[in-house]
Design a protein around this motif. Structure first.
Motif, mmCIF file in Angstrom:
data_model
loop_
_atom_site.group_PDB
_atom_site.id
_atom_site.type_symbol
_atom_site.label_atom_id
_atom_site.label_comp_id
_atom_site.label_asym_id
_atom_site.label_seq_id
_atom_site.Cartn_x
_atom_site.Cartn_y
_atom_site.Cartn_z
ATOM 1 N N LEU A 2 -11.162 -0.402 -3.221
ATOM 2 C CA LEU A 2 -11.375 0.795 -3.962
ATOM 3 C C LEU A 2 -10.231 1.184 -4.685
ATOM 4 C CD1 LEU A 2 -13.221 2.757 -1.425
ATOM 5 C CD2 LEU A 2 -14.245 1.719 -3.306
ATOM 6 N N ASN A 3 -9.003 0.875 -4.202
ATOM 7 C CA ASN A 3 -7.535 1.291 -4.881
ATOM 8 C C ASN A 3 -7.274 0.365 -6.106
ATOM 9 O OD1 ASN A 3 -6.652 3.735 -4.083
ATOM 10 N ND2 ASN A 3 -6.028 2.744 -1.997
ATOM 11 N N THR A 4 -7.693 -0.966 -5.800
ATOM 12 C CA THR A 4 -7.172 -1.963 -6.952
ATOM 13 C C THR A 4 -8.047 -1.507 -8.121
ATOM 14 O OG1 THR A 4 -8.872 -3.477 -6.075
ATOM 15 C CG2 THR A 4 -6.187 -3.821 -5.298
ATOM 16 N N LEU A 5 -9.089 -0.964 -7.761
ATOM 17 C CA LEU A 5 -10.297 -0.612 -8.956
ATOM 18 C C LEU A 5 -10.119 0.816 -9.500
ATOM 19 C CD1 LEU A 5 -13.568 -2.165 -7.226
ATOM 20 C CD2 LEU A 5 -12.407 -3.029 -9.047
ATOM 21 N N TYR A 6 -9.460 1.453 -8.716
ATOM 22 C CA TYR A 6 -8.978 2.688 -9.154
ATOM 23 C C TYR A 6 -7.746 2.871 -9.816
ATOM 24 C CZ TYR A 6 -7.058 7.477 -8.499
ATOM 25 O OH TYR A 6 -6.325 8.954 -8.728
ATOM 26 N N ALA A 7 -6.780 1.982 -9.693
ATOM 27 C CA ALA A 7 -5.336 2.041 -10.435
ATOM 28 C C ALA A 7 -5.465 1.736 -11.737
ATOM 29 C CB ALA A 7 -4.518 1.003 -9.591
ATOM 30 N N VAL A 8 -5.826 2.617 -12.478
ATOM 31 C CA VAL A 8 -6.179 2.779 -14.099
ATOM 32 C C VAL A 8 -5.835 4.213 -14.562
ATOM 33 C CG1 VAL A 8 -7.313 0.497 -14.343
ATOM 34 C CG2 VAL A 8 -8.555 2.717 -14.447
ATOM 35 N N PRO A 9 -5.065 4.675 -15.638
ATOM 36 C CA PRO A 9 -5.095 5.967 -15.850
ATOM 37 C C PRO A 9 -6.371 6.375 -16.140
ATOM 38 C CG PRO A 9 -3.541 4.459 -17.100
ATOM 39 C CD PRO A 9 -4.433 3.569 -16.277
ATOM 40 N N ARG A 10 -6.647 7.559 -15.882
ATOM 41 C CA ARG A 10 -7.885 8.254 -15.998
ATOM 42 C C ARG A 10 -7.893 9.151 -17.492
ATOM 43 N NH1 ARG A 10 -11.103 10.194 -10.495
ATOM 44 N NH2 ARG A 10 -11.501 8.032 -9.843
ATOM 45 N N GLN A 11 -9.060 8.891 -18.278
ATOM 46 C CA GLN A 11 -8.937 9.836 -19.297
ATOM 47 C C GLN A 11 -9.496 11.472 -19.034
ATOM 48 O OE1 GLN A 11 -11.204 6.574 -21.851
ATOM 49 N NE2 GLN A 11 -10.211 8.294 -23.310
ATOM 50 N N ALA A 12 -8.838 12.343 -19.541
ATOM 51 C CA ALA A 12 -9.440 13.776 -19.227
ATOM 52 C C ALA A 12 -10.868 14.153 -19.844
ATOM 53 C CB ALA A 12 -8.274 14.814 -19.556
ATOM 54 N N PRO A 13 -11.576 14.850 -19.329
ATOM 55 C CA PRO A 13 -12.714 15.320 -20.230
ATOM 56 C C PRO A 13 -12.522 15.674 -21.640
ATOM 57 C CG PRO A 13 -12.875 16.135 -17.983
ATOM 58 C CD PRO A 13 -11.388 15.612 -18.130
ATOM 59 N N ALA A 52 0.738 -1.315 -0.100
ATOM 60 C CA ALA A 52 0.000 0.015 0.066
ATOM 61 C C ALA A 52 0.777 1.204 0.014
ATOM 62 C CB ALA A 52 -0.958 0.119 1.440
ATOM 63 N N ARG A 53 1.945 1.382 0.698
ATOM 64 C CA ARG A 53 2.827 2.378 0.773
ATOM 65 C C ARG A 53 3.648 2.504 -0.498
ATOM 66 N NH1 ARG A 53 6.437 0.567 4.142
ATOM 67 N NH2 ARG A 53 5.256 0.814 6.011
ATOM 68 N N ARG A 54 3.858 1.509 -1.125
ATOM 69 C CA ARG A 54 4.638 1.600 -2.282
ATOM 70 C C ARG A 54 3.717 2.361 -3.369
ATOM 71 N NH1 ARG A 54 6.629 -3.141 -2.960
ATOM 72 N NH2 ARG A 54 5.033 -4.080 -4.552
ATOM 73 N N TYR A 55 2.575 1.806 -3.539
ATOM 74 C CA TYR A 55 1.535 2.428 -4.752
ATOM 75 C C TYR A 55 1.280 3.534 -4.498
ATOM 76 C CZ TYR A 55 1.828 -2.514 -6.443
ATOM 77 O OH TYR A 55 2.150 -3.892 -6.996
ATOM 78 N N ARG A 56 1.239 3.855 -3.085
ATOM 79 C CA ARG A 56 0.649 5.442 -2.702
ATOM 80 C C ARG A 56 1.855 6.278 -3.210
ATOM 81 N NH1 ARG A 56 -2.957 2.987 0.623
ATOM 82 N NH2 ARG A 56 -4.823 4.116 1.176
ATOM 83 N N GLU A 57 2.869 6.062 -2.953
ATOM 84 C CA GLU A 57 4.087 6.706 -3.326
ATOM 85 C C GLU A 57 4.295 6.760 -4.749
ATOM 86 O OE1 GLU A 57 7.337 4.647 -1.583
ATOM 87 O OE2 GLU A 57 7.084 5.653 0.631
ATOM 88 N N GLN A 58 3.751 6.020 -5.648
ATOM 89 C CA GLN A 58 3.816 5.894 -7.010
ATOM 90 C C GLN A 58 2.892 6.606 -7.594
ATOM 91 O OE1 GLN A 58 4.322 1.715 -8.137
ATOM 92 N NE2 GLN A 58 6.517 1.583 -7.502
ATOM 93 N N GLY A 59 1.833 6.851 -6.998
ATOM 94 C CA GLY A 59 0.631 7.688 -7.160
ATOM 95 C C GLY A 59 -0.648 6.721 -7.909
ATOM 96 N N TRP A 60 -0.531 5.538 -7.625
ATOM 97 C CA TRP A 60 -1.467 4.739 -8.337
ATOM 98 C C TRP A 60 -2.532 4.411 -7.082
ATOM 99 C CZ3 TRP A 60 -1.498 4.096 -12.978
ATOM 100 C CH2 TRP A 60 -0.135 3.991 -13.587
ATOM 101 N N TRP A 61 -2.323 4.487 -5.877
ATOM 102 C CA TRP A 61 -3.224 4.249 -4.828
ATOM 103 C C TRP A 61 -3.474 5.717 -4.121
ATOM 104 C CZ3 TRP A 61 -2.880 -0.996 -1.706
ATOM 105 C CH2 TRP A 61 -3.077 -1.875 -2.762
ATOM 106 N N ARG A 62 -4.532 5.825 -3.369
ATOM 107 C CA ARG A 62 -4.875 7.030 -3.000
ATOM 108 C C ARG A 62 -5.648 6.815 -1.314
ATOM 109 N NH1 ARG A 62 -10.046 9.529 -6.153
ATOM 110 N NH2 ARG A 62 -11.020 7.736 -6.349
ATOM 111 N N ASP A 63 -6.155 7.744 -0.812
ATOM 112 C CA ASP A 63 -6.829 7.585 0.415
ATOM 113 C C ASP A 63 -8.448 7.954 0.027
ATOM 114 O OD1 ASP A 63 -4.879 7.041 2.201
ATOM 115 O OD2 ASP A 63 -4.220 8.891 2.386
ATOM 116 N N ALA A 64 -8.551 8.865 -0.921
ATOM 117 C CA ALA A 64 -9.943 9.237 -1.277
ATOM 118 C C ALA A 64 -10.787 7.972 -1.849
ATOM 119 C CB ALA A 64 -9.785 10.235 -2.401
ATOM 120 N N THR A 65 -11.915 8.388 -2.045
ATOM 121 C CA THR A 65 -12.882 7.074 -2.470
ATOM 122 C C THR A 65 -13.628 7.693 -3.672
ATOM 123 O OG1 THR A 65 -14.768 7.982 -0.940
ATOM 124 C CG2 THR A 65 -13.163 6.362 -0.342
ATOM 125 N N PHE A 66 -14.449 6.646 -4.428
ATOM 126 C CA PHE A 66 -15.249 7.035 -5.452
ATOM 127 C C PHE A 66 -16.553 7.690 -5.148
ATOM 128 C CE2 PHE A 66 -12.964 3.366 -7.148
ATOM 129 C CZ PHE A 66 -12.577 3.625 -8.415
#
Length: 548
Positions: free
Chosen positions: A221-232, A15-29
């Motif tokens: 929530l983070n394993t489901l979040y960890a994909v690049p997001r498309q800008a509007p 969890a620490r490593r993926y947060r540092e890399q920017g893939w995971w976060r504390d926020a939710t959907f």
């Protein structure tokens, strides 16, 4: 003994490593939706086509947020709370998306059931997950889901609430229609909610069970979040033809809480309906399965629609046969990408728009931009394809655990093998830096040399008399395991016809089927994947009856 879902959490170091890399976060959907509703309340979050009503429904971020609050409050009043499992078997309706966010707000884990799953499968998942509530439509696609659930309930001691969208009174079930459809004059935001953290289990997804027992896949929530997001992007509209219970659609539904490219869903699998929607809604990106692509091409050939809005087609759920790819490029869109992924890890490999046109039929693609890694372990050789490797993956989108549906025991977690997940897929290098699909380990045919199952199946589809074909392992009289071709054809074919066809294409003797079985249809998942184990069992039973 059933797994305690709260005991499944992401390892601290991971969890620490993926947060540092920017893939995971504390926020939710759920928090994403709050923000979107505040910033752009009237902007469309996503669209759903309702076949029975013949209308396209656009749900705004405000409506999405308010209705999720209303349903969360109703669940809370029913006593559903943190750590409880809420199962549902619903079509690709906006109500499904609202329920998903509502469950997050009360801290309930969701367990989506495929709409094509029968009572045998659904009852086992309800039992395995310990669901306290199950939400179904009163009737869908000719199946009385509410009555089916009523019949199952006495055998499910954990199930406290049967919730029905539609006619709930007929089965004495709970109705939440008033809160779903905003029939109350005011909706108060529920208080005292205890949502779960972003590293805890929030969803239990089902694998397709095409080659063996189904598994429950625990995602956070983070394993489901960890994909690049498309800008509007103004004017862009993505369409996804699968139901919302599959991992790609499930992720996309959650990501609809964020102001990106809106997505169109439909509760109809009809190719006629989908082509009409592409034309009328001006869909720019279509995501679908090879099976669906074939039916779309056939329907487009029968009656052409204006699909010029399509900028790309993305195929998932299997390799695209070359003959299908050629038809898709001609009749739907010249830009076709192939994407490989699994319920356990999301999309990992993809071909690119700039690749040669035929690349989507011969390669799974290269690593995407989701922080994932692949590892190849030698697994023998395949005829005319060289070395074959067993594919392992790891990364921020890989699940927290897989659990046997019937055993209830954890089969894999990130603590296993330093986070590497054995996908069960066999691949070989494609010569361009990507990987070519050979087959599933559970589908492998052959001994020292392995038959390239996918190549042979694609080659059989080029036979003028074959409508569809599946290659299965069959015991030969000399003790070897050899290929059996199960085919769908308008007129009966001889084994020699298929063998001569493959021989002319350059396949070696050991790749040629030694048996042919004619069937009228293949058992399939909602994505169109053939349920090979079920098919093989049926053919073996038929052969035993014939022999006896």
């Amino acid at each position: 003994m059933r797994t305690a879902w709260e005991s499944i959490v992401a390892p601290t170091g991971l969890a620490r490593r993926y947060r540092e890399q920017g893939w995971w976060r504390d926020a939710t959907f759920s928090e994403d939706l709050r923000e979107s509703a505040a910033e752009a309340p009237d902007e469309t979050a996503f669209l759903t086509w309702r076949q029975r009503e013949k209308r396209l429904i656009a749900l705004s971020f405000r409506e999405f947020d308010v209705r999720a609050d209303a349903v969360a409050g109703a669940l809370q009043r029913l006593g559903v709370g943190r750590g409880d499992v809420v199962a549902y078997q619903l079509p690709a309706w906006w109500e499904t998306a609202v329920l998903m966010i509502a469950c997050q707000r009360v801290g309930a884990i969701v367990a989506p059931l495929h709409t094509l799953s029968g009572s045998f499968e659904t009852e086992r998942v309800l039992a395995a997950t310990g669901a306290v509530a199950c939400v179904v439509a009163d009737e869908y696609d000719g199946v009385g889901q509410a009555r089916q659930l009523l019949e199952q309930a006495p055998r499910l001691p954990s199930l406290r609430h049967r919730i029905v969208i539609g006619d709930a009174a007929a089965t004495n079930a709970v109705s939440l229609d008033d809160v779903f459809y905003g029939r109350h004059s005011t909706v108060e935001r529920p208080s005292d909610l205890v949502p779960f953290g972003s590293d805890e289990v929030c969803a239990l997804l089902m694998t397709s069970g095409t080659t063996g027992e189904s598994q429950l896949v625990a995602h956070s929530l983070n394993t489901l979040y960890a994909v690049p997001r498309q800008a509007p992007a103004p004017g862009q509209l993505r369409a996804l033809t699968s139901g919302m219970s599959f991992v790609s659609a499930f992720r996309m539904t959650l990501h609809a809480t964020w102001r990106g490219v809106p997505t169109l869903f439909s509760d109809s699998r009809s190719p006629e309906t989908w082509l009409d929607l592409i034309e009328e809604a001006k869909v720019t990106e279509l995501r679908t399965s090879p099976r669906m692509l074939r039916t779309l091409v056939e329907e487009q050939r029968r009656r052409a629609r204006d699909v010029s809005s399509l900028e790309s087609v993305c195929s998932f759920g299997g390799v695209i046969p070359p003959v299908t790819l050629s038809d898709v490029r001609e009749r739907l869109c010249p830009v076709v990408r192939n994407v490989w992924g699994m319920t356990e890890c999301g999309n990992v490999l993809t071909t690119a728009a700039e690749d040669p046109p035929e690349q989507a039929s011969r390669s799974l693609g290269r690593m995407g931009q989701d922080g994932g890694e692949v590892r190849l372990e030698p697994a023998g050789r395949a005829h005319h394809r060289g070395d074959v490797f067993r594919l392992h993956v790891r990364g921020p989108a890989v699940c927290l655990a897989t659990v046997g549906r019937d055993s209830g025991q954890v089969r894999w977690s990130p603590d296993t093998d330093d986070g590497w997940l054995d996908t069960g897929d066999l691949v070989t290098p494609d010569g361009t830096g990507g990987l070519r699909f050979v087959g599933r380990v559970a589908e492998r045919i052959g001994d020292a040399w392995q038959v390239p199952v996918t190549d042979v199946e694609n080659a059989l589809l080029t036979h003028s008399g074959v409508e569809d074909a599946v290659l299965l392992p069959w015991p030969h009289t000399d003790g070897r395991e050899t290929p059996c071709a199960a085919v769908i054809s308008a007129t009966p074919l001889e084994l020699r016809d298929l063998r001569d066809h493959l021989d002319r294409l350059g396949f070696r003797e050991l790749c040629l089927p030694t048996r042919i079985e004619h069937v009228t249809e293949f058992p399939r998942t909602e994505l169109g994947k053939v349920r090979r184990k079920i098919l093989l069992d049926r053919l073996r039973e038929r052969a035993a009856v014939t022999a006896g």
